[in-house]
Design an enzyme around this catalytic site. Sequence first.
Site, PDB file in Angstrom:
ATOM      1  N   GLU A 264     -31.006 -53.101 -30.739  1.00 28.32           N
ATOM      2  CA  GLU A 264     -29.861 -52.196 -30.826  1.00 28.32           C
ATOM      3  C   GLU A 264     -28.710 -52.868 -31.572  1.00 28.32           C
ATOM      4  O   GLU A 264     -28.383 -54.025 -31.331  1.00 28.32           O
ATOM      5  CB  GLU A 264     -29.417 -51.826 -29.408  1.00 28.32           C
ATOM      6  CG  GLU A 264     -28.147 -51.021 -29.328  1.00 28.32           C
ATOM      7  CD  GLU A 264     -27.624 -50.916 -27.906  1.00 28.32           C
ATOM      8  OE1 GLU A 264     -26.812 -50.003 -27.654  1.00 28.32           O
ATOM      9  OE2 GLU A 264     -28.020 -51.740 -27.046  1.00 28.32           O
ATOM     10  N   LYS A 322     -28.887 -42.193 -30.532  1.00 31.45           N
ATOM     11  CA  LYS A 322     -28.839 -42.276 -29.074  1.00 31.45           C
ATOM     12  C   LYS A 322     -28.144 -41.052 -28.505  1.00 31.45           C
ATOM     13  O   LYS A 322     -27.035 -40.700 -28.908  1.00 31.45           O
ATOM     14  CB  LYS A 322     -28.104 -43.546 -28.645  1.00 31.45           C
ATOM     15  CG  LYS A 322     -28.120 -43.785 -27.145  1.00 31.45           C
ATOM     16  CD  LYS A 322     -27.459 -45.105 -26.782  1.00 31.45           C
ATOM     17  CE  LYS A 322     -27.573 -45.370 -25.286  1.00 31.45           C
ATOM     18  NZ  LYS A 322     -26.909 -46.640 -24.890  1.00 31.45           N
ATOM     19  N   CYS A 372     -31.306 -48.834 -25.397  1.00 32.09           N
ATOM     20  CA  CYS A 372     -30.675 -49.503 -24.259  1.00 32.09           C
ATOM     21  C   CYS A 372     -30.811 -48.692 -22.979  1.00 32.09           C
ATOM     22  O   CYS A 372     -31.892 -48.466 -22.474  1.00 32.09           O
ATOM     23  CB  CYS A 372     -29.223 -49.826 -24.586  1.00 32.09           C
ATOM     24  SG  CYS A 372     -28.492 -51.040 -23.449  1.00 32.09           S
TER      25      CYS A 372
END
Length: 499
Positions: A264, A322, A372
């Site tokens: 990430e 995301k 994440c």
Amino acid sequence: MAAIPRRRFFSVATCGLGAMAVAAFAPFGWFPLAWLAWAGFYLFVSRADSPREAGWLGFTFGFGHFLAGVSWVYVSLHDFGGMALPMAAFASALLCAYLGLFPALAAWGLGRLKGRGLGPWALVFAFAGLWTLTEWARGWFLTGFPWLSLGYSQTPPSPLAGFAPVLGVYGMGLVTALLAACAAEVVASRRWTMLLPVALILGGGYGLTRVPWVHPVGAPVRVALLQGNIAQDMKWQPERFYDSLESYLRLVLENPAKLTVLPETALPAYYQQLPPEFLSDLRDLVHRQKGDVLVGVVYGEGERYTNSAVSLGASPMQRYDKAHLVPFGEYIPPGFAWFLDMMHMPMSDFTPGQVGRPPLALAGQQVAPDICYEDGFGEEIRQALPRATLLVNMSNTAWFGRSLAQPQHLQISRLRAMENGRPMLRATNTGMTAIITPDGRVQDQLPPFTRGALVGDVQGYQGLTPYARWGNVLMLILAVLCLLPGVLGWGDRPTGSAR
């Protein structure tokens, strides 16, 4: 006067049980300790004098559990976020107090049902149902904080791991809580008939591990998962920018693979601002390998930007943004701008991506990325199935230092692999970079806080587990069924009621 010391003792005992239970989770992995901790918790709550006392004991259990288990929140706020020590400690304790409200609600509910004179069978099932429903609510209320859900403690080699592809992590918590409560009644009250559900749960979990829910598809693919090990306090420094690019370019060059995955925000800049020569070199490298690379980078223009994964290589360029953002870390809830002002956190107001986007076609596989914190939400990960053949998690866990967060996050990823019957590839900045098999076992991993690449062959899978097909529906049905005897008064006993 005698009741005051007793209540204090119960409060300290339940708080200690909650803290002790953290050792059932990663990195310790003493999974039977969860059975003992929740058995003790059940005994204290079911013997409480009133619903109010039961609720308080639930709160102390939860507060102790989260204070010990998510202490890494303080590390993130103070050590890396720059928040003053008193404020960081207060914010961390406040979060733990909030999380403690959910066990408190479950315990209070059990106290209310006990007040109706329920027998032990109705109580143990009500305990499991209430715990599960409140834990599930914690996973979505106010965007959700599903960390340390009870089921995570039962990853392999626990015999209860077989329930993961059927009931998901919350269903694993249900059977664990039921097993613990039944075992507690056996020990405390010599109710030997309650050994039957204990045996059925243990045997059922073991038997389910033998069921082939999914099947391999295609040939294995060689993957390289890169771990840059770039300290968080140095990552965004301008003078380190080109060092970061050079480090990852070298890792790609030295570790050829069909699918290469960077962590990430591995490249600390907007994608549009990356040097063209770097992108050209990276694209040429993976082209020569006839593969693809998935890069974690911020993507956007102007004031709108996303936490993204961008692909380069033999396949057409694709992007994943995301969708489930972290409150305070990736977006600012209304009215809380002052909180972010106390921290030194770059890029803390991302734009969320679209939920339920199709997988990326990379290296001959259908790759479902998540970034994440997103892999804490099983209902969202399963939306990529049945098309997805591989799951990929890209994380920057440098925010949490050498805390429990990294091994706990690896355990969460293991559950997502088990629920969906897919390999999970984890590429992280500082750890735990790992290849996880569909049965939740770690095939290989890099040592944390080292720079390197984890290279291995990974088999894609197809097919649907019951959880991938129905999500939390089966778990919710079972939880409600567990509550029915208590709510409808089945199994009442005329032996008085709680105050």
